[in-house]
Design a protein around this motif. Structure first.
Motif, PDB file in Angstrom:
ATOM      1  N   LEU A  27       0.832  -1.205   0.000  1.00 22.72           N
ATOM      2  CA  LEU A  27       0.000   0.000   0.000  1.00 22.72           C
ATOM      3  C   LEU A  27       0.866   1.255   0.000  1.00 22.72           C
ATOM      4  CD1 LEU A  27      -2.894  -1.039   2.366  1.00 22.72           C
ATOM      5  CD2 LEU A  27      -2.962  -0.767  -0.096  1.00 22.72           C
ATOM      6  N   GLN A  28       1.980   1.160   0.737  1.00 22.41           N
ATOM      7  CA  GLN A  28       2.896   2.290   0.749  1.00 22.41           C
ATOM      8  C   GLN A  28       3.468   2.525  -0.646  1.00 22.41           C
ATOM      9  OE1 GLN A  28       5.905   1.641   3.747  1.00 22.41           O
ATOM     10  NE2 GLN A  28       4.624   2.881   5.087  1.00 22.41           N
ATOM     11  N   GLU A  29       3.838   1.441  -1.308  1.00 23.89           N
ATOM     12  CA  GLU A  29       4.380   1.558  -2.666  1.00 23.89           C
ATOM     13  C   GLU A  29       3.350   2.161  -3.612  1.00 23.89           C
ATOM     14  OE1 GLU A  29       7.708  -1.994  -2.777  1.00 23.89           O
ATOM     15  OE2 GLU A  29       5.600  -2.480  -3.052  1.00 23.89           O
ATOM     16  N   GLY A  30       2.096   1.753  -3.398  1.00 21.49           N
ATOM     17  CA  GLY A  30       1.039   2.326  -4.233  1.00 21.49           C
ATOM     18  C   GLY A  30       0.918   3.823  -3.996  1.00 21.49           C
ATOM     19  N   GLU A  31       1.024   4.214  -2.722  1.00 24.84           N
ATOM     20  CA  GLU A  31       0.883   5.622  -2.375  1.00 24.84           C
ATOM     21  C   GLU A  31       2.035   6.442  -2.941  1.00 24.84           C
ATOM     22  OE1 GLU A  31       0.722   6.166   1.782  1.00 24.84           O
ATOM     23  OE2 GLU A  31      -0.298   8.094   1.650  1.00 24.84           O
ATOM     24  N   ASN A  32       3.239   5.895  -2.834  1.00 30.73           N
ATOM     25  CA  ASN A  32       4.421   6.656  -3.254  1.00 30.73           C
ATOM     26  C   ASN A  32       4.770   6.453  -4.724  1.00 30.73           C
ATOM     27  OD1 ASN A  32       4.688   7.388  -0.612  1.00 30.73           O
ATOM     28  ND2 ASN A  32       6.053   5.704  -0.130  1.00 30.73           N
ATOM     29  N   ASN A  33       4.000   5.649  -5.412  1.00 34.65           N
ATOM     30  CA  ASN A  33       4.276   5.335  -6.810  1.00 34.65           C
ATOM     31  C   ASN A  33       5.643   4.687  -6.980  1.00 34.65           C
ATOM     32  OD1 ASN A  33       3.606   5.171  -9.478  1.00 34.65           O
ATOM     33  ND2 ASN A  33       4.379   7.198  -9.983  1.00 34.65           N
ATOM     34  N   ASP A  34       6.009   3.831  -6.023  1.00 34.98           N
ATOM     35  CA  ASP A  34       7.218   3.021  -6.208  1.00 34.98           C
ATOM     36  C   ASP A  34       6.855   1.815  -7.056  1.00 34.98           C
ATOM     37  OD1 ASP A  34       8.896   4.553  -4.663  1.00 34.98           O
ATOM     38  OD2 ASP A  34       8.285   3.572  -2.801  1.00 34.98           O
ATOM     39  N   LYS A  35       7.722   1.507  -7.999  1.00 35.59           N
ATOM     40  CA  LYS A  35       7.438   0.336  -8.841  1.00 35.59           C
ATOM     41  C   LYS A  35       7.549  -0.946  -8.022  1.00 35.59           C
ATOM     42  CE  LYS A  35       6.527   2.615 -12.417  1.00 35.59           C
ATOM     43  NZ  LYS A  35       5.814   3.489 -11.453  1.00 35.59           N
ATOM     44  N   PHE A  36       6.752  -1.940  -8.402  1.00 35.86           N
ATOM     45  CA  PHE A  36       6.738  -3.171  -7.602  1.00 35.86           C
ATOM     46  C   PHE A  36       7.994  -4.010  -7.791  1.00 35.86           C
ATOM     47  CE2 PHE A  36       2.042  -2.548  -8.047  1.00 35.86           C
ATOM     48  CZ  PHE A  36       1.896  -2.051  -6.776  1.00 35.86           C
ATOM     49  N   PHE A  37       8.767  -3.715  -8.833  1.00 39.81           N
ATOM     50  CA  PHE A  37       9.962  -4.549  -8.983  1.00 39.81           C
ATOM     51  C   PHE A  37      11.025  -4.188  -7.948  1.00 39.81           C
ATOM     52  CE2 PHE A  37      11.389  -1.100 -11.708  1.00 39.81           C
ATOM     53  CZ  PHE A  37      12.756  -1.086 -11.528  1.00 39.81           C
ATOM     54  N   THR A  38      10.787  -3.087  -7.214  1.00 42.79           N
ATOM     55  CA  THR A  38      11.700  -2.789  -6.119  1.00 42.79           C
ATOM     56  C   THR A  38      11.171  -3.329  -4.789  1.00 42.79           C
ATOM     57  OG1 THR A  38      10.666  -0.670  -5.629  1.00 42.79           O
ATOM     58  CG2 THR A  38      12.433  -0.658  -7.255  1.00 42.79           C
TER      59      THR A  38
ATOM     60  N   PRO B 271       2.944 -11.443  -7.066  1.00 44.62           N
ATOM     61  CA  PRO B 271       3.894 -10.702  -7.893  1.00 44.62           C
ATOM     62  C   PRO B 271       3.528 -10.682  -9.371  1.00 44.62           C
ATOM     63  CG  PRO B 271       5.056 -12.088  -6.333  1.00 44.62           C
ATOM     64  CD  PRO B 271       3.610 -12.455  -6.273  1.00 44.62           C
ATOM     65  N   GLN B 272       2.807 -11.678  -9.864  1.00 46.35           N
ATOM     66  CA  GLN B 272       2.465 -11.677 -11.285  1.00 46.35           C
ATOM     67  C   GLN B 272       1.455 -10.609 -11.662  1.00 46.35           C
ATOM     68  OE1 GLN B 272       1.257 -15.497 -12.607  1.00 46.35           O
ATOM     69  NE2 GLN B 272       3.314 -16.379 -12.442  1.00 46.35           N
ATOM     70  N   LEU B 273       0.774 -10.071 -10.662  1.00 49.58           N
ATOM     71  CA  LEU B 273      -0.282  -9.097 -10.927  1.00 49.58           C
ATOM     72  C   LEU B 273       0.135  -8.006 -11.903  1.00 49.58           C
ATOM     73  CD1 LEU B 273      -2.169  -8.184  -7.692  1.00 49.58           C
ATOM     74  CD2 LEU B 273      -3.128  -8.632  -9.955  1.00 49.58           C
ATOM     75  N   ASP B 274       1.296  -7.452 -11.633  1.00 48.15           N
ATOM     76  CA  ASP B 274       1.719  -6.335 -12.475  1.00 48.15           C
ATOM     77  C   ASP B 274       2.628  -6.858 -13.571  1.00 48.15           C
ATOM     78  OD1 ASP B 274       2.750  -3.015 -11.695  1.00 48.15           O
ATOM     79  OD2 ASP B 274       2.894  -4.093 -13.564  1.00 48.15           O
ATOM     80  N   PRO B 275       2.299  -6.524 -14.826  1.00 49.52           N
ATOM     81  CA  PRO B 275       3.115  -7.039 -15.917  1.00 49.52           C
ATOM     82  C   PRO B 275       4.555  -6.528 -15.873  1.00 49.52           C
ATOM     83  CG  PRO B 275       1.444  -5.517 -16.734  1.00 49.52           C
ATOM     84  CD  PRO B 275       1.159  -5.751 -15.296  1.00 49.52           C
ATOM     85  N   GLN B 276       4.764  -5.399 -15.205  1.00 53.41           N
ATOM     86  CA  GLN B 276       6.116  -4.845 -15.180  1.00 53.41           C
ATOM     87  C   GLN B 276       6.918  -5.307 -13.980  1.00 53.41           C
ATOM     88  OE1 GLN B 276       5.230  -0.707 -15.238  1.00 53.41           O
ATOM     89  NE2 GLN B 276       5.454  -0.584 -17.460  1.00 53.41           N
ATOM     90  N   THR B 277       6.417  -6.317 -13.325  1.00 54.17           N
ATOM     91  CA  THR B 277       7.017  -6.710 -12.061  1.00 54.17           C
ATOM     92  C   THR B 277       8.453  -7.206 -12.219  1.00 54.17           C
ATOM     93  OG1 THR B 277       4.866  -7.268 -11.247  1.00 54.17           O
ATOM     94  CG2 THR B 277       6.714  -8.233 -10.081  1.00 54.17           C
ATOM     95  N   GLY B 278       8.763  -7.705 -13.394  1.00 54.02           N
ATOM     96  CA  GLY B 278      10.099  -8.283 -13.557  1.00 54.02           C
ATOM     97  C   GLY B 278      10.023  -9.779 -13.278  1.00 54.02           C
ATOM     98  N   PRO B 279      11.150 -10.419 -13.064  1.00 54.64           N
ATOM     99  CA  PRO B 279      11.145 -11.874 -12.864  1.00 54.64           C
ATOM    100  C   PRO B 279      10.333 -12.230 -11.628  1.00 54.64           C
ATOM    101  CG  PRO B 279      13.288 -10.925 -12.294  1.00 54.64           C
ATOM    102  CD  PRO B 279      12.488  -9.845 -12.921  1.00 54.64           C
ATOM    103  N   PRO B 280       9.453 -13.181 -11.742  1.00 53.74           N
ATOM    104  CA  PRO B 280       8.637 -13.571 -10.590  1.00 53.74           C
ATOM    105  C   PRO B 280       9.527 -14.078  -9.465  1.00 53.74           C
ATOM    106  CG  PRO B 280       8.386 -15.154 -12.382  1.00 53.74           C
ATOM    107  CD  PRO B 280       9.187 -14.013 -12.917  1.00 53.74           C
ATOM    108  N   THR B 281       9.053 -13.841  -8.285  1.00 56.85           N
ATOM    109  CA  THR B 281       9.883 -14.125  -7.118  1.00 56.85           C
ATOM    110  C   THR B 281      10.180 -15.605  -6.939  1.00 56.85           C
ATOM    111  OG1 THR B 281       8.562 -12.408  -6.149  1.00 56.85           O
ATOM    112  CG2 THR B 281      10.156 -13.470  -4.724  1.00 56.85           C
TER     113      THR B 281
END
Lengths: 822, 822
Positions: free
Chosen positions: B74-85, B810-820
């Motif tokens: 939720l914090q990442e969503g708020e701050n617009n941090d990409k999920f691959f980080t 993690p698959q939710l976002d297509p830009q997530t990068g390599p799945p965990t």
């Protein structure tokens, strides 16, 4: 198909036919009888009146009357003339027709221009154009008499009541009277007095028909004014607050002349708003205390970077709204005009459609120069249902197709298809060559090389060189290449196809000018050497490469008419200010004047001896004066650019009074309004255009359609024959029939049984708007038809029930004014 | 309701629980085991691990882990941090938590600021702040070590692979290394060399968390660049063409220094583009031939009035598009974050809803400072269905309600309702008085009179007056009136209601400042006299009268944060240019320098004897130098305003080389970009706002809602009791429970069985956008949910079928990068 005893659904201006339908006596009373015959003879050149069968003749006559009135309605729709100025009786009609043709318009325009141009020759005149007082006063009187005559015609056409209700005309009348009195006074005293009222002269120009665009601009400017003034007040308010603040902070510093009194303080900050005295205004305070820069930074941030942009935002927003409303009202006005015309064209027997005969009658009045073929093609393109009659729905598209230029579709692909085989192959080769990408890019490379060449060459030259004698060999080489390209393209594509593209026209004219320049040089024609200098313009072709540039330049050309009218509006403001400036400030500025002011240096003209060399030290600003109208225009342009404008202001102020500043400040604010409008207009046009191209991203099938609208109509031999027959019946004497016979001959020659015609016109802003506002337009139409419900479609039944139907048409528009009859 | 053996649907970072579900061994491998205990102790202060029943403890532990990861999402969503980080294992989590709190952020910010502030003390230092080389170099090294430490934390959290893929971080690393080397070199040589790289220092500031808005601005500027550059090329192209033309036309005139060479010609026209040398540049040619003004008028019309506006139009258009796209991506990113979080919060037993217990667990991580009462109220306001669980649809509103400030609705209308009757009547009277129109207008009149008074008074003063001693009696009278007004309003409306309005706050602070100024004067505190000078600001209150001004000023306040961030962006550009300017141009400008240039006059400082008086003749421009960073900033601001900027440019050029002009021209173009963006931003914001208020013309029912968003929640006594019970179970030790107990006490005291709470927050741009783009948002959501179909809703079934579900989120976002995992 049609019989001669079709009776018009509505009769207009027509008391002679009262016997035919039995009513209409009221109208005859109103007209007062009389002038009817004159009208008949003057405007309707039909031989029907010599016909023996009285009823038929009178029927034909009333149709002619209807055609004419319908044509007038359509004209009013096109020109956005309000219907309450519609001519109401034959007398008014005669005046209307007199006042509505290009001859009269030209007279109006020339009178207006003459009056404005007079100021070149009046009192502070351009030296070479100076005229004696009695000459220019007489010319002025002459022009004013012409204006009075035009007004009389208008009075006759509008009637007294409508005339005095028409604001613009009343203002014009008042100004006219004033000018008359003044001109006579001048003529009697044989000397010009202080004639500030000359600043009102542009009214005569603005009022003439051809300046409709300028009138529209002025209206738009006035409509944008209220929000503009609100924000302007905010701007001035902050200015005064900062002036008080600045006075308090900086007046103790005696080295600071900018804030020594409250008045100076306000003037300094006004000039600072235009940035013209920055950073000088800050420097005395800054050299005392470095933190005083905060005052100026805060002031500029608030005023210049925030409120000024706010001003633009507010004007832009208002402008957007006004544009849309204008488009809407124009669209609905046209629709209403079409409604009116349609009512006049349908017959009692078939009240839902307009037949070809009636349409043709209308067109003979609406576009007298149009050939019979084009009239027929226009009818065909309107008639989408295949029905022999035009429905109202068909007729609504009238304005979309009226401007089309018709041309038979070429049977072959190229212009050289009919040539012998060998020649054909050669031309085909050229055609393929000039159409190839390689050729295009090769030319781009040539242009680029040329550009670099010119730059390097110019850079290499030393400055004292005489340009008028110098023709570098590279110039001739490149020009030859361009010449060959133009020839290849013309032969390969055919002259018609070549010149139909704006870019090719540009290429062609630049190349031709360059050749002319070369010839001028060869024959030593000194004054034309500037043409040679224009050759870097060739480089402009490079901008074809990229889509965005094509868009930008296309939009530029589309905007050009509108920009020109805005420029004209600006010139009209300039004119008024120039007159006022000349009346008050003529000859107050001269070399070495203004020695008491802070800007004396800029007006200096002295010989200074430095070492053993005498140098002329010139301030040049004495050239920016109001000594004649041309100088005034240049000075006003400099004021518009605003840099260093305070030098002119302070110079004039030091030679006259403090109050002169009001003139300069007012001018600044007025140009700010106009300039903001211009910026808003460019912004709006481009954003609109970009939105449009986003909305219609798919490329048009035919690349030539990109900038035009094309309609297609097929005409069969039988149709052409029967139409010709019909036309021969209705108006046998007209020479325009030959065009229709030409169609038949073309068919015979080619051995076709039908021919396809293409109607083309360029795309206008209105077409774009229609596409952009597609959905909203349907709503507007719906609203409109609900408001006009009693007439739009259902009216027909009602009208048919009651035999008196003259009243119907005028009631269509709620703003029509008092109904004509009944 | 919930049992303790609810099992999370998805398990995260959690190899200890593998026994519970049987899988997850891959993850354990990846983590390499080890650090787990540390994490557990460091971040999860739950006593569960001391629990005897191992399975229950581990279950509780895995819930806690889930809460924490959901909070991070939720914090990442708020701050617009990409999920691959997103942190992928407990080790990363520790680093993530270390690097994501306000202490760390402040450290980042302070380090960045320190580095930038250093330039005040380095080589061309502000005199009073000069530091020895070894002092500032040591400080710099210290700051750089801090930055290196921050980067190490980031490396640990992101992992090496993600780290080197993160562009911004890589650039920062390179710059850091460079600065390190340079700082060490400086320390060894004990003297500063040419350190242009200091211009890169703002990178450290821009990269820190609190400068997100600046980063966004920079991104927006870079996104607007391509179309901008296109048009800029067009502009430069015309400039070169006109330069060649001007050179050809005017170089024969030896009295014209502006076009003597091609280079001069180009520079003159560049400066003319900014209008800074108009009309001077025209004058030599104009004095020769009056028609040469046509060249300049055409040039300015094309370049300044057309292409420059085109530039604005293109940037405005791009800006519009970029704003919308940014809004869309932010919105969808938030939605995706909520999706991720939701998956982590639902249990196997009830996979479609989040219970209060889980929500509360989340909130304890997401907002540790939030009281239990507010957590419960947030849950209640999200829960619109009345169901005991939050559905995904409910949960989507998370970000809308998270910022609410909760307050119990007052039972009475006024703050003085509970006072004794007589007092009540008095206060009621005051209340009615201050709310009456008459009182308002009376105050407007007072303010207006005050304004006129100040103006007249200031006008009457002679300039040499010492402001620091002077207090007119009118000042005291008006100040008393304002003071009484403020007191009346505070007592009549109650302090809370009074201070909740921005306008009242403004009134209050201006009045208090004026009083402070008076006191300062009374005690002769010289430096504060400027406060007295601020009194005209009272006049600003007059602008409350008109709706348009209220709109404008409200919008101004709404825009303020964004404007501030744009200003900061500009300052960062200034900083870089100031460093470069200082490195190259420090100390080249001094009084009486530049004697070889055309602008020598402006740099003169001599004693001139006129008659028998010695006058200091000052050109002042030697003050506009690059001698230290503060002077550089002022000089750069002057260059931004562009008037007379060529004096500075020519001065510096004459003392250095031709190439110095590149610096000034580049600066002009860069500020032009930034300024155009600022104008586009203001335009966009205002047009948006005006469109918005047109769209929502109906006034809000409650006038206080105008600038805020209000939610209402009713809490009954039973609910409060059961919630308290639940909270006591889950985390008995927390002090935040007292707030919930407070609710119960309030009910007891008032004797109510339920209380209504109001949640308030101010309206943001995002709220306006949501309302404006309502329809499009639905489309976006639809698109988004189609793209993410396998997970958004249907995923649940799929996930339930397969017992290993860690990979799902993690698959939710297509830009997530390599799945965990998996």
């Amino acid at each position: 198909m049609e019989t001669d005893d079709d009776v018009p659904l509505i009769l207009t201006w027509d008391e002679a036919n009262s016997g035919l339908l039995g009513e209409d006596t009221e109208r005859a009373d109103e007209n007062g009888g009389g002038n009817y015959d004159i009208v008949n003879n003057a405007v309707i050149p039909t031989p029907a009146s010599q016909n023996n069968r009285a009823q038929n003749a009178s029927l034909r006559h009333s149709w002619e009357m209807n055609y004419q009135e319908a044509a007038i309605y359509l004209q009013e729709g096109e020109n956005n003339d309000k219907f309450f100025t519609h001519p109401r009786n034959p007398k008014a009609l005669a005046a209307y027709l007199f006042a509505h043709n290009h001859l009269f318009y030209m007279m109006e325009l020339l009178t207006g221009l003459l009056l404005m141009v007079l100021s070149l020759c009046e009192a502070p005149a351009v030296p070479s154009l100076r005229l004696d007082v009695y000459v220019h006063a007489t010319l002025e009187l002459l022009a004013l008499v012409m204006v009075a005559f035009e007004l009389c015609m208008k009075l006759r056409w509008l009637g007294f009541h409508t005339f005095i209700r028409h604001k613009r005309t009343m203002v014009k009348t008042c100004v006219l009277l004033l000018q008359f009195v003044e001109a006579i006074v001048v003529l009697i005293r044989q000397t010009s007095h202080l004639r500030v009222t000359r600043a009102l002269r542009p009214i005569f120009l603005v009022d003439c028909r051809y300046c409709g665009a300028v009138r529209r601009n002025l209206r738009q400017i006035f409509q944008s004014l209220p929000p503009f003034i609100d924000i302007l007040l905010l701007l001035l308010f902050f200015m005064v607050i900062f002036a008080i603040l600045g006075f308090c902070l900086f007046s103790p510093n005696t080295a600071d002349p900018y804030f020594s009194t409250l008045e100076n303080s306000i003037v300094s900050l006004f000039v600072l708003l235009t940035t013209a005295n920055f950073p000088d205004v800050m420097m005395p305070a800054y050299s005392r205390n470095r933190w005083s820069c905060v005052f100026f930074i805060v002031y500029l941030s608030i005023e210049l970077y925030f409120i000024m942009n706010l001003l633009l935002a507010v004007v832009f927003d208002t402008f957007n709204g006004v544009e849309k409303m204008k488009f809407k009202s124009l669209l609905l006005h046209k629709r209403s005009a079409i409604d009116h015309a349609f009512q006049l064209l349908v017959s009692r027997q078939r009240p839902t459609g307009v037949s070809l005969k009636q349409f043709d009658g209308l067109m003979r009045f609406y576009r007298p120069r149009m050939s019979a073929r084009d009239r027929y093609l226009t009818f065909k393109v309107l008639n989408t249902s295949g029905n022999p009659m035009l429905s109202l729905e068909d007729f609504y598209k009238f304005y979309e197709v009226i401007g089309l230029k018709w041309k038979a579709r070429r049977s072959g692909e190229h212009w050289f298809d009919d040539l012998p085989h060998t020649t054909f192959l050669i031309f085909k080769g050229i055609n393929l060559l000039v159409k190839s990408k390689a050729f295009q890019y090769a030319m781009y490379v040539v242009v680029a090389v040329n550009g670099v060449w010119i730059l390097v060459e110019t850079y290499m030259l030393n400055s004292g060189f005489s340009w008028s004698r110098f023709v570098p060999w590279s110039y001739i080489v490149f020009l030859t290449i361009y010449g060959v390209e133009v020839l290849l393209k013309i032969t390969g594509l055919g002259p018609m196809a070549y010149f139909s593209s704006g870019w090719n026209l540009f290429d062609f004219s630049v190349t031709v000018f360059a050749f002319l320049g070369l010839i001028a040089l060869a024959f030593d024609m000194e004054p034309f050497y500037f043409i040679v200098v224009l050759r870097p313009l060739q480089l402009l072709r490079l901008f074809k490469i990229k889509q965005r540039y094509r868009n930008v330049l296309d939009t530029m050309f589309e905007l050009f008419p509108r920009m020109a009218s805005l420029g004209l509006t600006l010139i009209i403001f300039y004119y008024s200010f120039a007159i006022v400036g000349m009346e008050f400030f003529a000859d107050v500025i001269y070399p070495n004047c203004c020695n008491t002011s802070t800007v004396a240096d800029s007006y200096r003209l002295i010989n200074v001896t430095i070492g053993n060399k005498t140098v002329l030290e010139e301030g040049y600003y004495y050239l920016n004066n109001f000594n004649n109208i041309l100088s005034s225009f240049v000075t006003l342009f400099e004021l518009t650019v605003v840099n260093n404008w305070y030098i002119t202001m302070e110079g004039v102020t030091s030679m006259t009074t403090h109050w002169s500043r009001l003139y300069f400040m007012t001018f600044y604010i007025v140009t700010m309004v106009v300039m903001t409008i211009i910026v808003a207009f460019i912004l709006d046009a481009f954003v609109f255009r970009m939105n449009y191209s986003r909305k219609n991203r798919e490329p048009p099938e035919n690349p030539e359609d990109e900038n035009g609208i094309v309609f297609e109509v097929e005409v069969s031999r039988d149709e052409a024959l029967s139409t010709l027959e019909l036309y021969k019946q209705t108006c046998p004497g007209l020479s325009s029939l030959s065009s229709l016979q030409g169609v038949l001959q073309a068919m015979d020659r080619g051995g076709h049984t039908s021919l396809v015609y293409l109607g083309r016109r360029s795309r206008t802003k209105s077409d774009l708007s229609i596409k952009m506002y597609e959905e909203e337009i349907q709503e507007w139409y719906f609203e409109y038809s609900r408001e006009n419900l009693p007439l739009a479609d259902k009216s027909l039944e009602r009208v048919l029930d009651s035999p008196v139907c003259n009243a119907a048409a005028p009631q269509l528009d709620p703003q029509t004014g008092p109904p004509t009859v009944n």
